[in-house]
Design a protein around this motif. Sequence first.
Motif, short mmCIF file in Angstrom:
data_model
loop_
_atom_site.label_atom_id
_atom_site.label_comp_id
_atom_site.label_asym_id
_atom_site.label_seq_id
_atom_site.Cartn_x
_atom_site.Cartn_y
_atom_site.Cartn_z
N ALA A 1 9.55 0.16 1.85
CA ALA A 1 8.12 0.48 1.74
C ALA A 1 7.94 1.63 0.75
CB ALA A 1 7.54 0.86 3.10
N PRO A 2 6.86 1.62 -0.04
CA PRO A 2 6.66 2.65 -1.07
C PRO A 2 6.20 3.97 -0.46
CG PRO A 2 4.81 1.13 -1.05
CD PRO A 2 5.79 0.60 -0.05
N VAL A 3 7.11 4.95 -0.37
CA VAL A 3 6.81 6.19 0.33
C VAL A 3 6.94 7.39 -0.59
CG1 VAL A 3 9.19 6.27 1.21
CG2 VAL A 3 7.42 7.64 2.32
N ARG A 4 6.01 8.32 -0.43
CA ARG A 4 6.05 9.62 -1.10
C ARG A 4 6.14 10.69 -0.03
NH1 ARG A 4 1.21 12.23 -4.87
NH2 ARG A 4 2.27 14.22 -5.31
N PHE A 5 7.22 11.47 -0.03
CA PHE A 5 7.48 12.45 1.01
C PHE A 5 7.23 13.86 0.47
CE2 PHE A 5 10.81 15.03 3.38
CZ PHE A 5 10.02 15.18 4.52
N VAL A 6 6.31 14.58 1.11
CA VAL A 6 5.96 15.94 0.71
C VAL A 6 6.45 16.91 1.78
CG1 VAL A 6 4.08 17.52 0.14
CG2 VAL A 6 3.94 15.11 -0.55
N SER A 7 7.39 17.79 1.40
CA SER A 7 7.95 18.75 2.33
C SER A 7 8.43 19.97 1.57
CB SER A 7 9.09 18.11 3.14
OG SER A 7 9.50 18.96 4.20
N ARG A 8 9.18 20.86 2.26
CA ARG A 8 9.66 22.09 1.62
C ARG A 8 10.95 22.52 2.32
NH1 ARG A 8 6.85 25.63 -1.79
NH2 ARG A 8 7.57 27.79 -1.85
N ILE A 9 11.98 22.84 1.52
CA ILE A 9 13.26 23.31 2.05
C ILE A 9 13.67 24.58 1.31
CG2 ILE A 9 14.01 20.99 2.70
CD1 ILE A 9 15.74 20.94 0.15
N THR B 1 0.84 -1.20 0.00
CA THR B 1 0.00 0.00 0.00
C THR B 1 0.87 1.25 0.00
OG1 THR B 1 -1.72 -1.16 1.24
CG2 THR B 1 -1.77 1.24 1.29
N PRO B 2 0.64 2.21 -0.91
CA PRO B 2 1.46 3.43 -0.94
C PRO B 2 1.32 4.23 0.36
CG PRO B 2 0.17 3.21 -2.95
CD PRO B 2 -0.35 2.19 -2.00
N LEU B 3 2.42 4.86 0.75
CA LEU B 3 2.46 5.67 1.96
C LEU B 3 2.73 7.12 1.60
CD1 LEU B 3 4.63 3.14 3.90
CD2 LEU B 3 2.46 3.97 4.79
N LEU B 4 1.92 8.02 2.14
CA LEU B 4 2.12 9.46 1.96
C LEU B 4 2.58 10.04 3.30
CD1 LEU B 4 1.71 12.12 0.29
CD2 LEU B 4 -0.59 12.21 1.32
N VAL B 5 3.73 10.71 3.30
CA VAL B 5 4.27 11.34 4.51
C VAL B 5 4.32 12.84 4.27
CG1 VAL B 5 6.27 11.55 6.03
CG2 VAL B 5 5.59 9.30 5.16
N LEU B 6 3.64 13.60 5.13
CA LEU B 6 3.55 15.06 5.02
C LEU B 6 4.25 15.73 6.19
CD1 LEU B 6 -0.30 15.32 4.35
CD2 LEU B 6 1.44 15.90 2.68
N GLY B 7 5.05 16.76 5.91
CA GLY B 7 5.57 17.54 7.03
C GLY B 7 7.00 18.01 6.86
N GLU B 8 7.61 18.35 7.99
CA GLU B 8 8.87 19.06 7.99
C GLU B 8 10.09 18.18 7.72
OE1 GLU B 8 8.11 17.87 12.32
OE2 GLU B 8 6.92 18.57 10.62
N ALA B 9 11.02 18.77 6.96
CA ALA B 9 12.39 18.26 6.85
C ALA B 9 13.28 19.41 7.31
CB ALA B 9 12.71 17.87 5.41
N LEU B 10 14.22 19.12 8.18
CA LEU B 10 15.01 20.18 8.79
C LEU B 10 16.37 19.64 9.21
CD1 LEU B 10 14.68 19.33 12.00
CD2 LEU B 10 12.48 20.45 11.73
N VAL B 11 17.14 20.47 9.89
CA VAL B 11 18.45 20.05 10.39
C VAL B 11 18.47 20.26 11.90
CG1 VAL B 11 20.90 20.61 10.42
CG2 VAL B 11 19.70 20.42 8.25
N ASP B 12 18.78 19.19 12.62
CA ASP B 12 18.99 19.26 14.07
C ASP B 12 20.45 19.65 14.31
OD1 ASP B 12 16.40 18.48 14.94
OD2 ASP B 12 16.89 16.39 14.57
N GLU B 13 20.66 20.73 15.02
CA GLU B 13 22.02 21.21 15.27
C GLU B 13 22.48 20.77 16.66
OE1 GLU B 13 21.36 25.37 14.60
OE2 GLU B 13 21.69 25.19 12.44
N PHE B 14 23.27 19.69 16.70
CA PHE B 14 23.86 19.20 17.94
C PHE B 14 25.17 19.95 18.20
CE2 PHE B 14 21.17 15.71 16.59
CZ PHE B 14 20.66 15.21 17.78
N HIS B 15 25.71 19.78 19.40
CA HIS B 15 26.96 20.47 19.73
C HIS B 15 28.12 20.00 18.85
CE1 HIS B 15 27.69 16.72 22.01
NE2 HIS B 15 28.96 17.03 21.88
N ASP B 16 28.01 18.78 18.29
CA ASP B 16 29.10 18.25 17.48
C ASP B 16 28.77 18.22 15.99
OD1 ASP B 16 27.16 16.31 17.78
OD2 ASP B 16 28.52 14.71 18.37
N GLY B 17 27.74 18.98 15.57
CA GLY B 17 27.47 19.10 14.15
C GLY B 17 26.02 18.89 13.78
N PRO B 18 25.65 19.23 12.53
CA PRO B 18 24.26 19.12 12.09
C PRO B 18 23.89 17.71 11.67
CG PRO B 18 25.61 20.03 10.33
CD PRO B 18 26.52 19.86 11.51
#
Length: 296
Positions: free
Chosen positions: A40-48, A5-22
């Motif tokens: 698994a068949p995934v379609r990822f909808v986000s914005r950067i 079954t196809p999977l739709l994933v909606l939401g944020e893509a970002l960078v976590d900034e740890f003390h030792d790097g992103p």
Amino acid sequence: MAQATPLLVLGEALVDEFHDGPVAGGAPFNVARSLAALGAPVRFVSRIGADDAAGRVVLDSAARFGLAVDDVQRDPQRATGRVSVHETAGGGHRFEIHADAAWDHLAPPAAVAPGLAYFGSLAQRHAVSRATMRAVLKAFDGPRLLDLNLRPGTDTPALAAESLMLADWVKINEDELDRLQAWFEPTLGGLMARFALHRLVLTRGDAGYALYGAHGQLLASGEGVAQPAFVDSVGAGDSFTAMLLAGLSLGRDLTATLALANRYAAMVCGVRGPLPADPTALAPWRAELHALASQA
């Protein structure tokens, strides 16, 4: 064998900034990368951002995990999302999520196929992305799983209620369940009935997990899995969700999938950030998932 079954994933893509790097992150992005690596068949909808360092971190990570980025939009005005991770003793963490990122301005995607959908609450903090996500989800043909991350700024009863009304399944932790019961209904069965939820998945950290049915009845549970080489718990819940979704997509036995998801989340607690740096580390997990019996 039945088609996945196809999977739709909606939401944020970002960078976590740890003390030792992103490190690339964002709950939906964590889930989508895991799903791709698990086969698994995934379609990822986000914005950067259109062209910034954080966006390049996101795209590089997507490529390494085999996640298609056709639906990752490029924003010419706003930057890729950033989160400052303030670490505490014992592997804990506090997130400082920076405002007005590209993912706050998600545009409607092209036509969406029926299947399974995943969404969270953080990506709804801005009116633009909130409207886009709700329009997509209201029209979606198939079960919708809500990962209710009650972060500062998106931890209001109104936003929680509106999100729950869009969901068929919800995944929450114990603190979030306590808050929902204080806001809406004191009993688990009452809470699920109020929002017409089919299933509720409760993650309990090192105490394990539980799955509840539409009337609040316990359907499955498991004890916690020890991680002797604990690094941090970032992304552990996302990994649990990803394995659960992958099992649902592939039609695997639900009880066995939940047990595997529990162990998968424990594994992630032994690496820095939400996923192993080397995606080949997920190959044994993919093999184990695909070897599970089909749901009766």
